[in-house]
Design a protein around this motif. Structure first.
Motif, PDB file in Angstrom:
ATOM      1  N   ASP A  32       4.983   6.350  10.615  1.00 11.16           N
ATOM      2  CA  ASP A  32       3.855   6.315  12.482  1.00 11.16           C
ATOM      3  C   ASP A  32       3.049   6.178  12.385  1.00 11.16           C
ATOM      4  OD1 ASP A  32       6.159   8.535  12.975  1.00 11.16           O
ATOM      5  OD2 ASP A  32       4.802  10.078  12.220  1.00 11.16           O
ATOM      6  N   HIS A  33       2.248   5.289  11.769  1.00 16.66           N
ATOM      7  CA  HIS A  33       1.448   4.083  11.282  1.00 16.66           C
ATOM      8  C   HIS A  33       1.145   3.146  12.382  1.00 16.66           C
ATOM      9  CE1 HIS A  33      -1.693   7.305  10.025  1.00 16.66           C
ATOM     10  NE2 HIS A  33      -1.349   7.230   8.434  1.00 16.66           N
ATOM     11  N   HIS A  40      11.028  -1.757   5.787  1.00  9.77           N
ATOM     12  CA  HIS A  40      12.314  -2.276   6.085  1.00  9.77           C
ATOM     13  C   HIS A  40      11.981  -2.275   7.777  1.00  9.77           C
ATOM     14  CE1 HIS A  40      12.904   2.653   5.842  1.00  9.77           C
ATOM     15  NE2 HIS A  40      13.997   2.252   6.909  1.00  9.77           N
ATOM     16  N   LEU A  41      12.830  -2.447   8.510  1.00 10.12           N
ATOM     17  CA  LEU A  41      12.785  -1.763  10.204  1.00 10.12           C
ATOM     18  C   LEU A  41      13.915  -0.900  10.204  1.00 10.12           C
ATOM     19  CD1 LEU A  41      12.374  -2.774  12.972  1.00 10.12           C
ATOM     20  CD2 LEU A  41      14.210  -5.115  13.032  1.00 10.12           C
ATOM     21  N   ASP A  42      13.428  -0.548  10.893  1.00 11.49           N
ATOM     22  CA  ASP A  42      14.769   1.208  11.005  1.00 11.49           C
ATOM     23  C   ASP A  42      14.985   0.409  11.884  1.00 11.49           C
ATOM     24  OD1 ASP A  42      14.114   3.259   9.668  1.00 11.49           O
ATOM     25  OD2 ASP A  42      12.520   3.667  10.249  1.00 11.49           O
ATOM     26  N   LYS A  74       0.560  -1.323  -0.125  1.00 11.51           N
ATOM     27  CA  LYS A  74      -0.131   0.161  -0.085  1.00 11.51           C
ATOM     28  C   LYS A  74       0.780   0.921   0.026  1.00 11.51           C
ATOM     29  CE  LYS A  74      -3.641  -2.365   2.460  1.00 11.51           C
ATOM     30  NZ  LYS A  74      -4.910  -2.353   1.436  1.00 11.51           N
ATOM     31  N   ILE A  75       2.437   1.546   0.152  1.00 11.26           N
ATOM     32  CA  ILE A  75       2.773   2.253   0.296  1.00 11.26           C
ATOM     33  C   ILE A  75       3.458   2.983  -0.612  1.00 11.26           C
ATOM     34  CG2 ILE A  75       5.293   3.487   1.549  1.00 11.26           C
ATOM     35  CD1 ILE A  75       2.455   2.283   3.691  1.00 11.26           C
ATOM     36  N   PRO A  76       3.218   4.340  -1.443  1.00 14.44           N
ATOM     37  CA  PRO A  76       3.764   4.159  -2.765  1.00 14.44           C
ATOM     38  C   PRO A  76       5.356   4.387  -2.653  1.00 14.44           C
ATOM     39  CG  PRO A  76       2.242   6.175  -1.830  1.00 14.44           C
ATOM     40  CD  PRO A  76       2.508   4.716  -0.559  1.00 14.44           C
ATOM     41  N   GLU A  77       5.741   4.039  -3.859  1.00 10.32           N
ATOM     42  CA  GLU A  77       7.572   3.653  -3.470  1.00 10.32           C
ATOM     43  C   GLU A  77       8.124   5.748  -2.834  1.00 10.32           C
ATOM     44  OE1 GLU A  77      11.183   3.469  -6.371  1.00 10.32           O
ATOM     45  OE2 GLU A  77       9.360   2.889  -7.163  1.00 10.32           O
ATOM     46  N   GLY A  78       9.126   5.844  -2.078  1.00 12.28           N
ATOM     47  CA  GLY A  78       9.626   6.114  -1.389  1.00 12.28           C
ATOM     48  C   GLY A  78       9.254   7.086  -0.165  1.00 12.28           C
ATOM     49  N   GLN A  79       7.943   6.751   0.205  1.00 13.14           N
ATOM     50  CA  GLN A  79       6.971   7.632   0.324  1.00 13.14           C
ATOM     51  C   GLN A  79       7.085   6.709   1.779  1.00 13.14           C
ATOM     52  OE1 GLN A  79       3.128   9.560  -0.116  1.00 13.14           O
ATOM     53  NE2 GLN A  79       4.250   9.419  -2.113  1.00 13.14           N
ATOM     54  N   TYR A  80       7.848   5.873   2.499  1.00 11.92           N
ATOM     55  CA  TYR A  80       7.674   5.235   3.888  1.00 11.92           C
ATOM     56  C   TYR A  80       7.574   6.201   4.986  1.00 11.92           C
ATOM     57  CZ  TYR A  80       9.248   2.008   7.432  1.00 11.92           C
ATOM     58  OH  TYR A  80       9.796   1.385   8.647  1.00 11.92           O
ATOM     59  N   LYS A  88      12.766  -6.076   5.471  1.00 14.25           N
ATOM     60  CA  LYS A  88      14.044  -5.589   5.037  1.00 14.25           C
ATOM     61  C   LYS A  88      14.797  -5.020   6.114  1.00 14.25           C
ATOM     62  CE  LYS A  88      12.930  -7.154   0.677  1.00 14.25           C
ATOM     63  NZ  LYS A  88      13.142  -9.239   0.733  1.00 14.25           N
ATOM     64  N   THR A  89      15.842  -5.046   5.808  1.00 20.53           N
ATOM     65  CA  THR A  89      16.227  -3.649   6.595  1.00 20.53           C
ATOM     66  C   THR A  89      17.290  -2.646   6.017  1.00 20.53           C
ATOM     67  OG1 THR A  89      18.731  -5.295   6.099  1.00 20.53           O
ATOM     68  CG2 THR A  89      17.484  -5.498   8.013  1.00 20.53           C
ATOM     69  N   ASN A  90      17.333  -2.609   4.556  1.00 23.88           N
ATOM     70  CA  ASN A  90      17.797  -1.237   4.377  1.00 23.88           C
ATOM     71  C   ASN A  90      16.513  -0.627   3.793  1.00 23.88           C
ATOM     72  OD1 ASN A  90      20.372  -2.086   3.918  1.00 23.88           O
ATOM     73  ND2 ASN A  90      20.047  -4.146   2.513  1.00 23.88           N
ATOM     74  N   ARG A  91      16.419   0.743   3.999  1.00 21.81           N
ATOM     75  CA  ARG A  91      16.084   1.535   3.297  1.00 21.81           C
ATOM     76  C   ARG A  91      15.056   1.666   1.639  1.00 21.81           C
ATOM     77  NH1 ARG A  91      16.492   6.925   5.583  1.00 21.81           N
ATOM     78  NH2 ARG A  91      17.345   6.184   8.033  1.00 21.81           N
ATOM     79  N   GLU A  92      16.884   1.335   0.967  1.00 17.40           N
ATOM     80  CA  GLU A  92      16.472   1.652   0.020  1.00 17.40           C
ATOM     81  C   GLU A  92      15.551   0.284  -0.905  1.00 17.40           C
ATOM     82  OE1 GLU A  92      19.197   1.896   1.821  1.00 17.40           O
ATOM     83  OE2 GLU A  92      20.501   4.305   1.153  1.00 17.40           O
ATOM     84  N   GLU A  93      15.394  -0.198   0.284  1.00 19.66           N
ATOM     85  CA  GLU A  93      14.552  -1.704   0.071  1.00 19.66           C
ATOM     86  C   GLU A  93      13.305  -1.836  -0.364  1.00 19.66           C
ATOM     87  OE1 GLU A  93      16.527  -5.728   0.234  1.00 19.66           O
ATOM     88  OE2 GLU A  93      17.843  -4.921   0.913  1.00 19.66           O
TER      89      GLU A  93
END
Length: 226
Positions: free
Chosen positions: A90-91, A135-137, A79-85, A127-132
């Motif tokens: 916060d949800h 992910h898990l911050d 559901k999350i648009p690319e680049g808008q994580y 994932k662990t990398n935000r680029e993917e």
């Protein structure tokens, strides 16, 4: 040229679309949080005096819920648009921290070791990398570990009631090692820093349990240094 009314109609369409997406996200997050509550409910049995003989089955029961957790995160990621994580995270941020803690607790109960960030991310299905993408911050992982220490300090005290005098020693060493690890970090996040300040109380509670057991002669010096 667009009129002022047309421009604001475009704004309204954008706001409506964003509102609808947030409602969809909230719906999935509510289901995710319900699953987290079910895992926590299952694991609360570890504080009962009889848990020692049921630990394996308790862990297996709680572990089955992570299949559902992975499904929920997959639904969120779609559901999350690319680049808008970070626009929407916060949800699910606090729900993720709770699930990190529960996942790490399961690993500790089974193997008495620290679950890595990569291992935890795999358990949650992220994932662990935000680029993917989804992910898990690192901050969420660390916050989850700090919740783990509170639960383990409680378990250390309840283990004495259950007649297990060696577990508080092992928990005390584990939390002490975590405390040393966190002290290596230069924490910038205010909420993470504040939560870390509470770790010293978990360390102290465990040390007090170990001290009391030692004074009462319920553990030997050899056990304390193992």
């Amino acid at each position: 040229m667009e009129s002022t009314t047309d421009i604001f109609k475009d704004f309204q369409e954008y706001l409506n679309a964003d509102h609808d997406l947030r409602e969809e996200i909230r719906s999935v997050v509510r289901s995710l949080e319900q699953t987290a509550r079910e895992i926590q409910t299952a694991l609360q049995a570890i504080h009962q005096p009889s848990y020692l003989s049921n630990l394996t089955s308790l862990c297996e029961q709680a572990s089955t819920h992570f299949d559902t957790v992975r499904q929920h995160y997959s639904a969120l990621a779609s559901k999350i648009p690319e680049g808008q994580y970070y626009r929407y995270n916060d949800h699910w941020k606090f729900g993720t921290q709770r699930l990190v803690y529960l996942s790490a607790l399961l690993v500790y109960l089974k193997e008495e070791r620290l679950a890595s960030r990569e291992e935890t991310a795999t358990t949650l299905g992220v994932k662990t990398n935000r680029e993917e993408g989804f992910h898990l911050d690192l901050d969420d992982y660390l916050m989850g570990l700090l919740s783990l220490t509170s639960e383990l300090s409680r378990l250390a005290m309840n283990s004495v009631t259950a007649g297990d005098y060696s577990k508080p020693l092992r928990i005390s060493r584990f939390i002490g090692e975590l405390d040393s690890g966190f002290r290596l970090l230069n924490l910038k996040n205010d909420s993470l820093r504040k939560r870390f300040d509470g770790l010293k109380y978990d360390v102290k509670r465990c040390e007090e349990v170990v001290y009391d057991l030692t004074i009462r002669g319920l553990v030997s010096r050899e056990e304390k240094t193992e």
